[in-house]
Motif scaffolding. Sequence first.
Motif, PDB file in Angstrom:
ATOM      1  N   MET A 388     -15.121   8.267  46.205  1.00 20.05           N
ATOM      2  CA  MET A 388     -13.838   8.798  45.752  1.00 20.05           C
ATOM      3  C   MET A 388     -12.711   8.224  46.619  1.00 20.05           C
ATOM      4  SD  MET A 388     -15.022  12.590  44.499  1.00 20.05           S
ATOM      5  CE  MET A 388     -16.578  12.766  43.599  1.00 20.05           C
ATOM      6  N   ASP A 389     -11.721   8.992  47.018  1.00 18.11           N
ATOM      7  CA  ASP A 389     -10.544   8.451  47.714  1.00 18.11           C
ATOM      8  C   ASP A 389     -10.591   8.730  49.219  1.00 18.11           C
ATOM      9  OD1 ASP A 389      -9.645   7.702  45.226  1.00 18.11           O
ATOM     10  OD2 ASP A 389      -8.283   9.404  44.993  1.00 18.11           O
ATOM     11  N   ASN A 390      -9.864   7.882  49.965  1.00 17.43           N
ATOM     12  CA  ASN A 390      -9.639   8.091  51.404  1.00 17.43           C
ATOM     13  C   ASN A 390     -10.947   8.183  52.192  1.00 17.43           C
ATOM     14  OD1 ASN A 390      -6.627   8.423  51.235  1.00 17.43           O
ATOM     15  ND2 ASN A 390      -7.245  10.174  49.965  1.00 17.43           N
ATOM     16  N   ILE A 391     -11.854   7.290  51.903  1.00 22.90           N
ATOM     17  CA  ILE A 391     -13.172   7.281  52.541  1.00 22.90           C
ATOM     18  C   ILE A 391     -13.260   6.120  53.520  1.00 22.90           C
ATOM     19  CG2 ILE A 391     -15.645   6.889  52.095  1.00 22.90           C
ATOM     20  CD1 ILE A 391     -15.143   8.356  49.386  1.00 22.90           C
ATOM     21  N   VAL A 392     -13.913   6.360  54.641  1.00 22.53           N
ATOM     22  CA  VAL A 392     -14.121   5.322  55.646  1.00 22.53           C
ATOM     23  C   VAL A 392     -15.619   5.014  55.722  1.00 22.53           C
ATOM     24  CG1 VAL A 392     -13.958   4.694  58.090  1.00 22.53           C
ATOM     25  CG2 VAL A 392     -12.110   6.003  56.991  1.00 22.53           C
ATOM     26  N   ILE A 393     -15.953   3.738  55.534  1.00 20.48           N
ATOM     27  CA  ILE A 393     -17.331   3.273  55.656  1.00 20.48           C
ATOM     28  C   ILE A 393     -17.356   2.234  56.784  1.00 20.48           C
ATOM     29  CG2 ILE A 393     -19.313   2.247  54.504  1.00 20.48           C
ATOM     30  CD1 ILE A 393     -18.454   4.805  53.159  1.00 20.48           C
ATOM     31  N   GLU A 394     -18.053   2.544  57.856  1.00 26.17           N
ATOM     32  CA  GLU A 394     -18.076   1.623  58.995  1.00 26.17           C
ATOM     33  C   GLU A 394     -19.076   0.493  58.771  1.00 26.17           C
ATOM     34  OE1 GLU A 394     -18.547   3.795  62.647  1.00 26.17           O
ATOM     35  OE2 GLU A 394     -16.486   4.571  62.582  1.00 26.17           O
ATOM     36  N   ASP A 395     -19.159  -0.409  59.741  1.00 25.97           N
ATOM     37  CA  ASP A 395     -19.966  -1.628  59.614  1.00 25.97           C
ATOM     38  C   ASP A 395     -21.458  -1.324  59.426  1.00 25.97           C
ATOM     39  OD1 ASP A 395     -17.574  -2.837  60.101  1.00 25.97           O
ATOM     40  OD2 ASP A 395     -18.045  -3.455  62.162  1.00 25.97           O
ATOM     41  N   ASN A 396     -22.111  -2.225  58.676  1.00 27.78           N
ATOM     42  CA  ASN A 396     -23.574  -2.212  58.521  1.00 27.78           C
ATOM     43  C   ASN A 396     -24.126  -0.930  57.896  1.00 27.78           C
ATOM     44  OD1 ASN A 396     -24.225  -4.850  59.877  1.00 27.78           O
ATOM     45  ND2 ASN A 396     -23.191  -3.801  61.588  1.00 27.78           N
ATOM     46  N   VAL A 397     -23.352  -0.297  57.060  1.00 27.37           N
ATOM     47  CA  VAL A 397     -23.803   0.893  56.324  1.00 27.37           C
ATOM     48  C   VAL A 397     -24.421   0.450  55.004  1.00 27.37           C
ATOM     49  CG1 VAL A 397     -23.010   2.927  55.032  1.00 27.37           C
ATOM     50  CG2 VAL A 397     -22.206   2.532  57.376  1.00 27.37           C
TER      51      VAL A 397
END
Length: 445
Positions: A388-397
């Motif tokens: 959805m909105d305003n989501i943070v996905i960090e490296d190597n996920v």
Amino acid sequence: MLLFDADKKQSKQKQGRYSEFQAIVLAGYGHRLYPLSEDNNLPKALLPIANKPMLYYVLDWLERAGVFDVLVITEAVGEYKIGHYLKNDYEGKLKPNMEVVREDVGTADVLRIFSEKIKSDFIVMSCDLVFDLVPHRLLDYHRTHDPTFTALYFEPNKSEGGGGSSGSNKDDKDPKQIVGVDTNKSRIVYVASSADIDEEFSLRMSLLWKFPCIDIHTTLQDAHLYIFKRWVIDLIVQRKAISSVREHLVPLLIKCQYQKKLLDNEDINKLAATYKNYQETALKYSASWNDDDKNSPVRCQIFIYKTGFCGRGNTIYKYCDLNRHMTKIHMDPRVSPSAEINSKAQVGSDSLVGDDTKIDERTSIKRSTIGAHCAIGKSVKISNSILMDNIVIEDNVKLDGCVVCNGAKIMEKSQLKDCEVGGGYVVVSETQAKNEQLVEFRDLD
């Protein structure tokens, strides 16, 4: 000056649109969509399908149908967010009114509460219905047969599977409905859930005398779209025991087609007599007219949609299916012009990326819908998922078959499969989870 103002006002009234039908859109909480419909995310009506709220699709269908008198009824929990959407974000031509139910009641109870606002024949539909049926096919069918109500049923499309922790959960699916349809007139004459039927299936003799040729369907699903005559509201008001449209009202009206005592006991003959059938003369000369129609105060029609797409997003399993289908046929640009996609990232042609989202290098996105204002790091793999909105996905996920709600953060090297991540939830680094709901537990005080 006063005469001029009066004439001007009268002229505006004449120019106003006449709406043959009113539409009642039921936008309830969506208990089967937990945790997607929790307070820290969105009410069911605003959950995104191909980056547009569910409610958008229903309002768009009504606009194309020429139904401009629309009442959206929601619960208190969704009042502010849905009200804000209708006032500020909805871009259609309709001007829906919104009412709020302050208690947990059934769908027919809702109609009873707001009965004074329903002045004409009316359409009842759920906010979670998405379908490509041309509106006038259904409305003209109803006009031609002029029944007490017309119900839309559909043959479900084959699911592609996956999506959320319920993606492989058979308990998430609705029990099969057994639907009896009169072969000659396409009337719906029997409906029951398979869960309510004993070992033996039987039909009443009074039903068979009235309708000797019946097709029994076991694969149809109720779209929860009904077109009713106005007098049905009077019946709901009189009979407080009618709490649900699907479970109480529809079965009652269906039985009234062949149980004369029921007609008398419920005073339905008197209620139906208040409605004048203006098409009666024309229908008498049509090939479909039958003398029984004249003596039948209640006639229930079914429209079975088999040739296109139709589905409801009332469970996570079905919600994911709707997203996959609508993402495939999406007509707008698949990647928003304001999104920033690294030249070394890959976004599949079967995916969508929303406004102002940033995707870093060596990231792969397939069969997924990414919302607005998301930040996706390096070497991330996302497949068959909804963000959805305003989501943070960090490296190597790595995300496979997941639904991630607004404001969530998934920290580096986490691997999630068939999970739901609640609104604002933080998934700590190197988390490995499968078929789980990752949510914040809150006190019920």
